[in-house]
Enzyme design. Sequence first.
Site, PDB file in Angstrom:
ATOM      1  N   ILE A 302     -43.420   3.554 -97.347  1.00  0.00           N
ATOM      2  CA  ILE A 302     -44.086   2.748 -98.274  1.00  0.00           C
ATOM      3  C   ILE A 302     -44.981   1.578 -98.441  1.00  0.00           C
ATOM      4  CG2 ILE A 302     -44.434   2.806-101.026  1.00  0.00           C
ATOM      5  CD1 ILE A 302     -44.418   5.751 -99.824  1.00  0.00           C
ATOM      6  N   SER A 348     -35.872 -11.889 -99.306  1.00  0.00           N
ATOM      7  CA  SER A 348     -34.742 -10.876-100.383  1.00  0.00           C
ATOM      8  C   SER A 348     -35.652 -10.721-101.913  1.00  0.00           C
ATOM      9  CB  SER A 348     -33.362 -11.075-100.274  1.00  0.00           C
ATOM     10  OG  SER A 348     -32.756 -10.288-101.236  1.00  0.00           O
ATOM     11  N   LYS A 416     -36.899  10.732-108.878  1.00  0.00           N
ATOM     12  CA  LYS A 416     -35.344  10.588-109.497  1.00  0.00           C
ATOM     13  C   LYS A 416     -34.749   9.446-110.585  1.00  0.00           C
ATOM     14  CE  LYS A 416     -34.243  11.654-104.624  1.00  0.00           C
ATOM     15  NZ  LYS A 416     -35.335  12.162-104.367  1.00  0.00           N
ATOM     16  N   SER A 457     -40.643   9.633 -94.370  1.00  0.00           N
ATOM     17  CA  SER A 457     -40.250   8.294 -94.513  1.00  0.00           C
ATOM     18  C   SER A 457     -39.145   8.017 -94.210  1.00  0.00           C
ATOM     19  CB  SER A 457     -40.244   7.876 -96.055  1.00  0.00           C
ATOM     20  OG  SER A 457     -39.298   9.137 -97.391  1.00  0.00           O
TER      21      SER A 457
END
Length: 639
Positions: A302, A348, A416, A457
């Site tokens: 994505i 990160s 989800k 993906s």
Amino acid sequence: MKNGFYQNSKKYMNRFTRGIFLFIGDTLSLLFSAIIIYSILSSLSIAEKPFPIAHTTIIVGSVLIALMFFKMYMVNWRYTSLNDLGRLVLGITVGGGISLGLAHYFIGMGSYEATFTALVLTNGVITVGGFRISKRMYYGIIKSQKGKNKHAIIFGGENEGEQILRDILTNDHWNISVHGIFDDRVTPGLLLHGVRILGGKKAMIEYIKNNPVDQLIVAFPQYPKKDLKVIIDKVKEIRPEMDIKVLPSFHSLTDNPVGVEHIREVSIEDILGRKPVNIDLQTIKASITDKTVLITGAGGSIGGELVRQCANLKPDKLIALDIDETELFYIENEFKKTDANVIPCVASVTDKQKIDKILGHYKPSIIFHAAAYKHVPMMESFPEEAVKVNIGGTRLLASLACKHEVNKFIMVSTDKAVNPANVMGATKRVAEEVCMAYNGTCTTKFISVRFGNVLGSRGSVVPIFIDQIKNGGPITVTDPEMMRYFMTIPEAVLLVMQAGSMGSGGEVFVLDMGEPVKILDMAKDLIRLHGLIPYRDIQIKITGLRPGEKLFEELLNSEEGVTETEHEEIYKAVCSSKLSSSVLESRINQLFTLLEDDEDSESLRSLLKILVPTYTYNESKKEPILKRAKKPDESLLIG
């Protein structure tokens, strides 16, 4: 440096020599035209006339100068277009007018000379035009038919089909010959570049039954995918080995014309049963063009597609941030030869000092937050990592977005997160709560966009199935009744961008995912697309649900509803945060206290359950080896 200089010199030399060649060709064509006209007039004239050298010189010189003015010596000979021919006629007309004036002023103009000049110019359109299109005719008519042994047909006879056919005829590297075009929208019997329209889809199926067709090219992007699936199923039933190529129904934010390079092998995305989404390109452009955009998780499926689509809209700077340096390398390499200002950042989203420095330096206007741990079974084994990245990373990035006055923060969420049955979904639901809690506390507008599974993906079911097919099977399906919502990567990304441009802050947008698809049916379709037959060539094995999996995914909580937006495929979830920002902050802090105390996964799950009441999971009945799971102190969590 020397190599670059040599390449540039060679490029300009090629352009110069091509211009000289065309100049000489036009000169000879005009002289040839003059000789023809003189011969015709001499045969019709009683008195013999000498060849008008002076008039011819003026005509040729005037026309060549006019053609230079209209840049006719900077075109590609092989790809001469109708637009080029139009400029050619205009150049000859202007040059002819100049020659008449010059000849009348310097030499004098009788009736014979006037007739000669007019006929030479008229015939010059034919001779010069013929010279200019000669190479294209050679490749399109003569050379295109040499050595082509694949029998091909095209489904789609309007704009896209015409462009694909034209490309095939003018590019000899395709080893195919088109024998027919099929389209219900076009009258049968007509010719398109010499290829006959033979009928519609029914006629095409009959043609395939009765002729040795090697390749079908689907050049009909608007054709409904459900109907395309029916056609492909019939074709594969007749000829399982047939090569089927498609012009995709969904493309990127670009105005590039359709060409042969856009055609690809038919894939599961092409028969998924979704109609192409509609995009308000102007709204998205206004939100991206000339802005500084930061994308987290830029190395993922994505995030990488977000980089590609944003790059098409010419942002001022495009910061691609990811912890995976290998994927960032590929992204950077992809844009090296373009003018897109893509800046890779290895970092990160949990590194406060590094993210603070990046935001302070680049000062992005928009953040697309796609960085997350998404693999359900893996996060069931390592719930602490999902908490650190999905919750902690989002909270950190949101707080720093406020600090650096980012205009919009768009978080990529998931179906989800609805009634989650796994750690991944629960942590993403908390991330949505973080965005809602931060909205209104600063100038940054926080938006979440929720959608289902994305085809192709990393870690998705389709690449796994394809690998299993290549290895001879079996394909493993967890449950014959399992269903999922699916969307292609470009569709999902463009709708995320659309929702982000629409949002005013605090929304959780839900994308229209179409109809859910049975995973078992998808497995069968993939087997057929590979020219094989399910259960005969490739077996399908049912393995049972994995930890954290559900048979069905939902896009809304049971207590939620949706309201329509101005976009027909984007809805706004009616969900208000149940937690105040202070209570949410307190509970997240306790989660991280559990991580620091090295508590077991059951403690994390128990606290996640308090954070997300709709989260369900099977509590462990076993006594931990080191210590029992501590129940979170709920007295600290009431607010």
